[in-house]
Design an enzyme around this catalytic site. Structure first.
Site, PDB file in Angstrom:
ATOM      1  N   GLY B  21       0.629  -1.527  -0.214  1.00 18.36           N
ATOM      2  CA  GLY B  21      -0.170   0.254   0.228  1.00 18.36           C
ATOM      3  C   GLY B  21       0.651   1.502   0.168  1.00 18.36           C
ATOM      4  O   GLY B  21       1.929   1.554  -0.871  1.00 18.36           O
ATOM      5  N   ILE B  23       3.199   2.618   2.281  1.00 21.92           N
ATOM      6  CA  ILE B  23       4.241   2.491   2.384  1.00 21.92           C
ATOM      7  C   ILE B  23       4.907   1.293   1.306  1.00 21.92           C
ATOM      8  O   ILE B  23       6.419   1.296   1.041  1.00 21.92           O
ATOM      9  CB  ILE B  23       4.326   1.695   3.651  1.00 21.92           C
ATOM     10  CG1 ILE B  23       4.574   3.202   5.425  1.00 21.92           C
ATOM     11  CG2 ILE B  23       6.018   1.278   4.281  1.00 21.92           C
ATOM     12  CD1 ILE B  23       4.096   2.661   6.930  1.00 21.92           C
ATOM     13  N   LEU B  52      -4.387   6.302  -4.792  1.00 25.55           N
ATOM     14  CA  LEU B  52      -3.516   7.336  -5.897  1.00 25.55           C
ATOM     15  C   LEU B  52      -2.652   8.262  -5.873  1.00 25.55           C
ATOM     16  O   LEU B  52      -1.868   8.700  -6.413  1.00 25.55           O
ATOM     17  CB  LEU B  52      -4.310   7.048  -7.707  1.00 25.55           C
ATOM     18  CG  LEU B  52      -5.621   5.833  -8.327  1.00 25.55           C
ATOM     19  CD1 LEU B  52      -6.533   6.615  -9.134  1.00 25.55           C
ATOM     20  CD2 LEU B  52      -3.635   4.826  -7.863  1.00 25.55           C
ATOM     21  N   CYS B 168     -25.524   4.051  26.300  1.00 29.77           N
ATOM     22  CA  CYS B 168     -26.178   5.023  27.260  1.00 29.77           C
ATOM     23  C   CYS B 168     -25.621   6.035  26.389  1.00 29.77           C
ATOM     24  O   CYS B 168     -27.300   6.915  25.606  1.00 29.77           O
ATOM     25  CB  CYS B 168     -26.648   5.583  27.963  1.00 29.77           C
ATOM     26  SG  CYS B 168     -25.134   5.722  28.825  1.00 29.77           S
TER      27      CYS B 168
END
Ligand SMILES: [Zn+2]
Lengths: 326, 643
Positions: B21, B23, B52, B168
């Site tokens: 990816g 890196i 890209l 909650c």
């Protein structure tokens, strides 16, 4: 800003980085014009980064032909003689860079950079020079400074496992985020005044803080040697080492600085390893890209005014080398 | 480190890269330029448009193709004579076992999730292959070296807990926009378009009140005589109007809070929906479902714009309509996906309407998408810098230059003049059960907790095992595998539902359990301590694992509860699928050059830590899900994870 919106295509492509620096900065980037000189590995890395970031235009100047040296750390040039024969470094890099981002205009300007006039530099917001003589650096820097508009000037060089960046943003106003007294984030305006390259390197060495990076002095010694001998940058070899060491001694004496501040081993590395080291190109090209993006967007503290990296100790250090009155 | 250039060690090295990816692209390029000749690369992902801007080996025409394959081809264009072996596969596949890892001299991670990082860490330890680990977010990055026995392993230090919110806060008292997003995504979207059988707290208020006007019928089911717009308006009025009225009737809740205002669609949008541009029928005609978009249908152009309440109402009704008109088949099986435009539009509108009701500022679709999809900020420059640092460490590893190993932080703001700050690696943590095989102890109620709880919460979530075997002495209590006999499977399935003390080989206080993952070659011994009571708020799992690492310190934000405070490792270890955006502040005084690590503080927030050194263990991409934790006294006491 000027209200012009990013297109859908831009928003999709730049999604992840807009989340880092905002749509405003992205718009400024897309209107910025950048000039680079000296297409070696570090500049190739920088160009990749800035084209991906989406600047308006990038102009490349480098009429030299491909050499083995140029190929060694430049991923923009396919090592195929059929492709590169008869083309200049700038032309070859231009072809590859265009593919990285169709929204950026990448072009080549031919000629000797030092002969270009002020009106040429006036077309740009950022000027970056690499692998050129000290004379050329000073000359281009002065031409940028004479223009009515502010053109940011950078030099970048990598040798052996070392890299150096010099920055001149002249009078620079920018914003940065801070926490106010109630711990709420606010934006503050800051102003910095940068010295020129000439002014910086003229600061007497003994006036600099004791712990200034040794690389600063070593790079000046090599620069002085190449200038005195009339060499092109990188035209240096082991045979020159004795003369370089002699010059270092003279410079240190003239500057009344202890010689041990510039280790011979470091000078030896810089003389021997004139070829760039790809991991250092990636690091220096990355830092330079980041700095240019900051300068264009006007966001975040820019570095003032030198940056040094040496893979041997792994430190990436900022040094402010300015005359006392600036 | 006499020479790093093209040395024989680099040329002869066989390296494994995990991740192609942000890196990964930078790393593959820098490895090739640096003279590496034999590179293997694993990535299961395909290329997307939003990659890209930084994954520079990929082009528009590659969208949809394997990252590993395309990255290989792109790098071979400028380094045709090296060998790059791509695997379009998950690194957790059984093919990538210890034997596979042993063939490499060094492993380099450019991963986007904690689960895979932990898995690779274990395989590297088992195969005794050094690992260089990395992560970036925005301008921040980090590179670390992990060598068995010499430096700490990836898991020696606690990882922060996932961001969780008390149920909650989400269902009744939101105070931040993110609470509205979680409500819209995990409750409303899931209720309308997801699995109907899943437990869902959306109606917790009104059903508790048991005076629902619909008399037991499912409000969220479309009635036979209803058109889509009527249905949409009924849902709208129920969740933004009626439910708020019911909540308001509980005076106690609003004593110290701003009272929300009920919103009904007829007040915001009296007329029928009208389209400015295009219409439903036109959208239906298209084959590409991902292109169905309310913004296009309503003529809304800029995703950075903050819509008005009326616009949000139109988007809400229109997107609901489009789901039924053009994606009816998917309804019942949908889960939120940040790349699903229509889902993002629906969630943005729903979150904004809820925000309007509670007086919380509204947000643009772009911002809402970032929060809902937990999109990590990513730029090319940081990835390039980190890739350079990884290669420098990899070369040191190959040269066995152990004394010079460094972990390096990329900082956004210089600290001690440094933008790149090297730090000596820390020693292995003696109490790390992964690299030091240190035994763990588990406090648990052996009469109440089932083996299933133990498998899900401890073995999978905390120990990060994929194919565990659980043994008490020589008795197998549980096992996962492809080649199990049918009667064994039946046996294990039955065991899962038994409480620990009633297992075939009774697990009680004083028992030592052995948990093993054969693929990871990791064995943990867990000493069981029986405990009757647990603090429902602090120890919602009803079990406390300790002996490994200390839990991070305290939370910063009242509204953000970290899972299990108070010494449990559950705090330290995010659960599967959890994206890490871990920012550990090391205070200025911390001795960064020392080898002994001090206990760092943890910040769950990525902003405003600028003057401190930040340890981040982050990702370039990837998704996340938020965990909702039941904290309300009136709600059911259990931890719940919502998709
Ligand atoms: Zn460890």
């Amino acid at each position: 800003m000027d209200g012009e919106e990013l297109t859908e295509q831009e928003t999709a492509l730049y999604d992840r980085q807009i989340r880092v620096w905002g749509a405003d900065a992205q718009r400024r980037l897309s209107k910025s014009h950048i000039l680079v000189y000296g297409m070696k590995g570090t500049v190739a890395e920088f160009c990749k980064n800035i084209v991906l970031a989406g600047v308006g235009s990038l102009t490349l100047v480098d009429d030299r032909a491909v050499t083995e040296d140029a190929l060694s750390s430049n991923f923009l040039i396919p090592p195929n003689e059929n492709v590169y024969a008869g083309k200049t470094l700038a032309e070859l890099c231009c072809n590859s860079l265009k593919e990285f981002n169709p929204m950026v205009r990448v072009s080549v300007e031919k000629g000797d950079l030092s002969r270009f006039g002020g009106d040429f530099f006036d077309k740009f917001d950022i000027v970056i020079v690499s692998c050129c003589t000290r004379m050329t650096k000073k000359l281009i820097n002065e031409k940028c400074r004479k223009l009515s508009k502010r053109v940011a000037f950078y030099t970048v060089d990598c040798r052996d496992y070392c890299g150096e960046i010099f920055v001149d943003l002249q009078k620079y106003i920018y914003t940065k985020k801070k926490l106010d007294e109630n711990n709420q984030p606010t934006t503050v305006e800051c102003e910095l005044q940068y010295p020129s390259f000439q002014e910086s390197i003229s600061v007497p060495w003994r006036k600099l803080p004791r712990r200034v990076s040794k690389l600063y002095f070593a790079m000046r010694v090599i620069e002085s040697f190449e200038e005195a001998e009339g060499r092109n940058p990188g035209e240096i070899s082991m045979e020159d080492l004795p003369a370089v060491l002699k010059l270092k001694k003279e410079l240190c004496e003239a500057q009344s600085m202890n010689e041990s501040h510039i280790p011979n081993a470091l000078l030896e590395r810089l003389v021997m390893g004139k070829r760039e080291f790809p991991p250092v190109c990636a690091i220096i090209g990355g830092i330079l890209g980041q700095e240019v993006i900051k300068a264009i967007s006007g966001k975040g503290d820019p570095l003032q005014n030198f940056f040094f990296f040496d893979a041997m100790d792994g430190k990436g250090v900022i040094e402010d080398i300015s005359p006392p009155n600036v | 480190m006499a020479s790093l250039h093209h040395s024989s060690a680099v040329k002869a090295a066989k390296v494994l890269m995990v991740g192609a990816g942000g890196i990964g692209c930078e790393l593959l390029k820098t490895l090739a330029l640096s003279g590496f000749q034999d590179i293997h690369i694993i990535d299961m992902d395909t290329i997307e448009v939003s990659n890209l801007n930084r994954q520079f080996l990929f082009r528009q025409s590659h969208v949809g193709q394997s990252k590993a394959m395309v990255a290989r081809d792109a790098v071979l264009r400028f380094r045709p004579n090296i060998s790059i072996t791509p695997y379009h596969a998950n690194v957790k596949d059984s093919d990538f076992n210890v034997e596979f890892f042993k063939q490499f001299n060094v492993v380099l991670n450019g991963l986007d999730n904690l689960e895979a990082r932990r898995h690779v860490n274990r395989l590297c330890l088992a195969a005794e292959v050094p690992l260089v680990e990395s992560g970036t977010t925005g301008f921040l990055g980090q590179v670390t070296v992990h060598a068995k026995g010499k430096t700490e392993c990836y898991e020696c230090q606690p990882k922060p807990a996932p961001k969780t919110y008390p149920v909650c806060t989400i269902t009744s008292t939101p105070s931040k926009f993110v609470h509205c997003i979680v409500w819209a995504k995990d409750l409303l979207f899931a209720k309308l378009f997801g699995d109907k059988n899943q437990e869902n707290d959306l109606n917790v208020r009104s059903s508790d009140a048991s005076n629902s006007p619909e008399n037991g019928e499912d409000v969220f089911e479309r009635r036979d005589n209803e058109n889509i717009e009527q249905y949409g308006r009924r849902i709208y009025d129920h969740v933004f109007g009626y439910n708020i009225e019911v909540a308001l009737s509980n005076q106690e809740t609003w004593k110290n809070r701003n009272r929300p205002k009920p919103i009904y669609s007829r007040d915001v949008l009296p007329g029928k929906l009208n389209h400015q541009n295009g219409n439903v029928d036109k959208s239906c005609a298209t084959d590409d479902l991902s292109s169905v978009s309310t913004m296009a249908s309503l003529g809304l152009k800029n995703p950075q714009d903050v819509w008005s309440l009326a616009e949000n109402t139109r988007v809400f009704l229109e997107s609901l309509k489009l789901f039924f008109a053009s994606r009816e088949k998917e309804i019942g099986n949908l889960s939120f996906d940040k790349d699903d435009q229509l889902a993002v539009e629906f969630v943005t509108a729903a979150a904004n309407i809820r925000a309007a009701s509670f007086g919380i500022p509204l947000h643009s679709l772009f911002e809402a998408k970032g929060i809902a999809g937990n999109i990590v900020h990513a730029v090319a420059t940081t990835n390039a810098v980190v890739a350079g640092l990884i290669v420098i460490e990899a070369i040191k590893v190959l040269k066995k230059d152990i004394d010079n190993y460094r972990m390096t932080y990329c900082l956004e703001h210089p600290s001690k003049k440094m933008l790149l700050m090297p730090v000596e690696p820390f020693e292995p943590n003696k109490s790390c059960c992964v690299c030091s095989k240190s035994p763990l102890s588990l406090e648990i109620n052996t009469h109440h907790s089932k083996l299933r709880d133990f498998v899900e919460k401890i073995v999978k979530a905390e120990l990060g095992m994929n194919s565990p075997i659980i043994m008490h002495g020589v008795t197998l209590l549980y096992e996962v595998g492809d080649d199990l006999e049918e009667d064994m499977i039946a046996n294990y399935t039955a065991n899962l539902e038994k409480v620990l003390s009633e297992l075939p080989s009774s697990v009680i206080g004083g028992t030592m359990l052995t948990v093993e993952d054969l693929q990871q070659e990791l064995t943990c011994n867990i000493y069981i301590k029986h405990r009757e009571e647990f603090d429902e708020e602090k120890e919602p799992d009803g079990m406390v694992l300790s002996g490994w690492t200390q839990a991070p310190l305290e939370k910063k934000d009242d509204n953000k509860k970290l899972v299990g405070n108070g010494g449990s490792t559950s705090t330290a270890l995010p659960t599967e699928g959890q994206k890490e955006v871990e920012l550990v502040e090391i205070s200025e005084e911390t001795e960064i050059s020392g080898k002994k690590r001090k206990q760092p503080g943890i910040s769950g927030d990525e902003t405003n830590n600028h003057n401190e050194i930040q340890k981040l263990d982050v990702v370039d991409d990837g998704e996340d899900d938020l965990v909702i934790l039941d904290q309300c006294d009136i709600d059911k006491k259990k931890k719940k994870r919502l998709q």
